[in-house]
Design an enzyme around this catalytic site. Structure first.
Site, PDB file in Angstrom:
ATOM      1  N   GLU A  12      -5.332  10.422 -38.852  1.00 51.31           N
ATOM      2  CA  GLU A  12      -5.686   9.030 -39.237  1.00 51.31           C
ATOM      3  C   GLU A  12      -4.290   8.349 -39.192  1.00 51.31           C
ATOM      4  O   GLU A  12      -3.935   7.785 -40.244  1.00 51.31           O
ATOM      5  CB  GLU A  12      -6.487   8.939 -40.252  1.00 51.31           C
ATOM      6  CG  GLU A  12      -7.052   7.468 -40.290  1.00 51.31           C
ATOM      7  CD  GLU A  12      -7.733   6.860 -41.695  1.00 51.31           C
ATOM      8  OE1 GLU A  12      -8.547   7.458 -42.160  1.00 51.31           O
ATOM      9  OE2 GLU A  12      -7.146   6.004 -42.057  1.00 51.31           O
ATOM     10  N   HIS A  14      -1.690   5.469 -37.740  1.00 51.09           N
ATOM     11  CA  HIS A  14      -1.504   4.304 -37.241  1.00 51.09           C
ATOM     12  C   HIS A  14      -0.394   3.733 -36.428  1.00 51.09           C
ATOM     13  O   HIS A  14       0.758   3.829 -36.664  1.00 51.09           O
ATOM     14  CB  HIS A  14      -2.578   3.235 -38.001  1.00 51.09           C
ATOM     15  CG  HIS A  14      -3.465   3.578 -38.668  1.00 51.09           C
ATOM     16  ND1 HIS A  14      -4.758   4.090 -37.998  1.00 51.09           N
ATOM     17  CD2 HIS A  14      -3.902   3.746 -39.808  1.00 51.09           C
ATOM     18  CE1 HIS A  14      -5.405   4.517 -38.919  1.00 51.09           C
ATOM     19  NE2 HIS A  14      -5.215   4.324 -40.032  1.00 51.09           N
ATOM     20  N   HIS A 165     -13.224   4.031 -38.427  1.00 51.68           N
ATOM     21  CA  HIS A 165     -12.182   3.552 -39.436  1.00 51.68           C
ATOM     22  C   HIS A 165     -12.683   2.385 -40.184  1.00 51.68           C
ATOM     23  O   HIS A 165     -13.261   1.577 -39.599  1.00 51.68           O
ATOM     24  CB  HIS A 165     -10.982   3.332 -38.648  1.00 51.68           C
ATOM     25  CG  HIS A 165      -9.787   2.949 -39.442  1.00 51.68           C
ATOM     26  ND1 HIS A 165      -9.325   1.754 -39.977  1.00 51.68           N
ATOM     27  CD2 HIS A 165      -8.937   3.795 -40.287  1.00 51.68           C
ATOM     28  CE1 HIS A 165      -8.288   1.876 -40.987  1.00 51.68           C
ATOM     29  NE2 HIS A 165      -7.878   3.065 -41.020  1.00 51.68           N
ATOM     30  N   ASP A 285      -2.747   8.764 -42.902  1.00 52.35           N
ATOM     31  CA  ASP A 285      -2.929   7.334 -42.814  1.00 52.35           C
ATOM     32  C   ASP A 285      -1.617   6.534 -42.824  1.00 52.35           C
ATOM     33  O   ASP A 285      -1.316   5.748 -43.447  1.00 52.35           O
ATOM     34  CB  ASP A 285      -3.818   6.796 -44.102  1.00 52.35           C
ATOM     35  CG  ASP A 285      -4.510   5.396 -43.788  1.00 52.35           C
ATOM     36  OD1 ASP A 285      -4.360   5.191 -42.607  1.00 52.35           O
ATOM     37  OD2 ASP A 285      -5.257   5.155 -44.695  1.00 52.35           O
TER      38      ASP A 285
HETATM   39 MN    MN Z   1      -6.197   3.951 -41.855  1.00 50.42          MN
END
Ligand code: MN
Length: 322
Positions: A12, A14, A165, A285
């Protein structure tokens, strides 16, 4: 603290591009400008800062995805389709350049489900991607709706997962009104995303597409914690439509979760007990969380080394064919 040499793949993680950065309304910026200054350049960067961060923290591979909300907020479907393709071409270029370090999830314009299905296939077959990551609802529509079934169907055919998400709900829920600390990642996203996943279950998507896999971040957005209650109330409440199994069975069989943004052992232990260690995958993340903190957490979590290997890389290797 121990530092293990376990192979680590995270999913996850980005990035953004100038074209889709404009869709983001940065809730964090309102209260902490310094954090926004930290995140911004890291979202736009693929190599200098990101690869250095991976190297420093022993992260072997990142499965990258476009930052929330992206084209999910684009009112013009034609623009959304074009922008998603552009984002995917950028990501595909970096995957081709660093195939051992980067993989990716496609960015999909769900405004046009048939185009989204075709784009998913293009990304998987030609750009080295392993599924899609979708930033919540698209213009207020949720993916239990039959109009989105072409995307589920194509994902199932291709054997790739869809990562749901978080994103903001269409309007601010009354429960969080007046409390900015409950907006977005503070609370509202978790409720929104868990609710969206339940709609997908109760809407019969997994009866129709039994081999489809949905991934949820943030240790399953609280769902592993409430399996028993979901089942017990489902048995006594009216249903929109009949589904074949108990809610918990879909959560165990069609949903996999990541540790993204949740670096404490209690929910990890709950998730292992509730879903099994085969259903959990380590993630950071980035750049909203610090890789160092994520790695320290998983390296020292009170779990067996067998489970640690599965969670850090084995499960994702199997799921994505890495
Ligand atoms: Mn995220």
């Amino acid at each position: 603290m121990n530092r293990s040499t376990t192979r680590k793949i995270v999913l996850e993680e980005h990035f953004t591009t100038p074209a889709i950065a404009a869709y983001a309304t940065d809730v964090v910026a309102m209260v902490d400008p310094s954090f926004s200054k930290y995140v911004g350049p890291r979202l736009l960067d693929f190599e200098a800062m990101r690869l250095a961060d991976m190297d420093k923290n022993g992260i072997d591979m990142c499965v990258l995805s476009a930052n929330s909300p992206g084209v999910q907020l684009e009112p013009d479907g034609v623009v959304a389709v074009r922008a998603a393709r552009e984002v995917n071409d950028v990501l595909g270029g970096y995957i081709a350049k660093h195939p051992k370090r980067f993989s990716g999830f496609a960015h999909l314009a769900m405004q046009n489900p048939k185009e989204a299905a075709a784009e998913l296939e293009r990304c998987v077959k030609h750009l080295g991607m392993k599924g899609a990551l979708i930033n919540g609802h698209t213009l207020g529509e949720y993916y239990d709706a039959e109009k989105f079934w072409p995307v589920w169907e194509r994902a199932e055919e291709l054997g790739v997962p869809i990562y749901l998400h978080p994103a903001d709900p269409t309007s601010t829920p009354a429960t969080v009104e007046g409390y900015p600390e409950m907006f977005g990642p503070g609370f509202a996203w978790g409720a929104e995303t868990a609710g969206h996943a339940l709609r997908i279950i109760y809407g019969g998507v997994f009866d129709r597409f039994p081999k489809a896999t949905l991934i949820l971040g943030h240790m399953g957005e609280t769902l592993p914690y409430i399996l028993w209650r979901l089942d017990s109330r489902y048995a006594m409440m009216r249903h929109k439509q009949e589904i074949k199994k108990r809610p918990s069975e879909y959560i165990r069989e069609n949903i996999m979760i990541t540790t993204a943004g949740v670096f404490s052992p209690e929910p990890l232990l709950c998730a292992i007990q509730a879903l099994g260690s085969d259903r959990i995958m380590f993630s950071v993340d980035y750049p909203y969380e610090y890789s160092e903190q994520a790695v320290e957490f998983i390296d020292n979590a009170p779990i067996s080394d067998t489970d640690r290997e599965k969670i850090c890389h084995g499960n994702v290797e199997q799921l994505l064919g890495l």
